[in-house]
Design a protein around this motif. Sequence first.
Motif, short mmCIF file in Angstrom:
data_model
loop_
_atom_site.label_atom_id
_atom_site.label_comp_id
_atom_site.label_asym_id
_atom_site.label_seq_id
_atom_site.Cartn_x
_atom_site.Cartn_y
_atom_site.Cartn_z
N VAL A 107 0.89 -1.36 0.17
CA VAL A 107 0.15 -0.07 0.05
C VAL A 107 0.83 1.17 -0.01
N LEU A 156 -8.69 0.71 -0.71
CA LEU A 156 -8.92 -0.65 -1.31
C LEU A 156 -9.53 -0.63 -2.68
N ILE A 192 -8.60 -8.52 6.19
CA ILE A 192 -9.07 -6.76 6.39
C ILE A 192 -9.79 -6.64 7.44
N ILE A 240 -6.70 1.46 5.95
CA ILE A 240 -5.50 0.70 5.45
C ILE A 240 -4.34 1.65 5.53
N ARG A 241 -2.96 1.32 6.04
CA ARG A 241 -1.98 1.77 6.12
C ARG A 241 -0.55 1.68 5.17
N GLN A 258 1.26 -1.83 4.19
CA GLN A 258 0.60 -2.87 4.45
C GLN A 258 0.64 -3.48 3.10
N PHE A 271 -1.06 -6.71 0.51
CA PHE A 271 -2.22 -7.20 0.41
C PHE A 271 -2.04 -8.51 -0.81
#
Length: 333
Positions: free
Chosen positions: A107, A113, A133, A139-140, A143, A145
């Motif tokens: 991120v 997202l 999640i 969200i930072r 991070q 995914f």
Amino acid sequence: MRRRERLTGFFIIFILLAFSAYSNSMYVGGNITNLSDQSMVQSRNIEENRGEDSSEQSTVLDGKYSEDSDSLSSQMEIDNSANRDKAPQVKEEPPKSLTEQIKVHTVKSGETLWDIAHHYSLNIDSLIGANNISNMNSIRPGQEFKILPVRGILYRVSPGESLSDISDKFDISAETIKKDNNIADGSKLRVDQNIILRDVKPELTYQDRLDEKLMFPINTRITSPYGPRWGRMHYGVDFAAPMGSPIRAASSGRVVFSGWSGGYGKVVIIEHRKGLRTLYAHNSQLLVSERQTVDKGQVIARSGNTGNSTGPHLHFEVQINGRPENPLDYLHR
């Protein structure tokens, strides 16, 4: 006088006879008999004979050359064939499975997202179906995914599950699951094996997660949290549990598995609703059976040390849409 005339007559007759003899010597039966001409003819015949011999010799040599060429060509073909046989055979690698094509996105500052999903032509469900999640709106940066190569969910095979069980549960053909995940033999599906289910939507939505509250299965301290451990991922939390301690259902639901499963030892799995299951492992005694309905807080097992265990304890998992997530995000006292 007369005598001279006679001699003259004899001489003339001799000359005539000599000339006649010479003329007859020129042709005998229509053939040339002159010596110089005979030499010319003989020379011509010799040359012709030499020509015939040369032609015959050339024919023989040509035949031999042709045979040698054919033999050489055959030998070269044999050598080339032998070289081809000796050459290393390049094996075609099988196509990568969908799980091998999973990417990881880190991120960036200011990303949401929805930005990430749009960037990879996915939907929010596909991100939820592959990642833990806990808060969609928070969200930072930094991070990570998992990004699936297709729309769908990342699913981990649970104890007691077969390919046909998963196929029926999500209404997806077994052949599609096998092809997408390079599974040659469906009967050899492994417990804890990760597979991608194409076009399947998460059974438990994000809002469902927020509403779901589970109770602690035992009131003891946590000895090992969720996350990396000993060079591999630990997919649950371990609770200290003296041998025979009561293990309680984290919420009401239906038992989908109760029995032995390899490293888990004696294990119970409860489905509380579609997309939400809890797992209780290493028990010494199982008190419920498959298809049985249980209530929240009901004693379902006794703690133990079965399977791959270093001492009596409870290994507890929360599975969201077929994938383990951190239980502490769902447990409430």
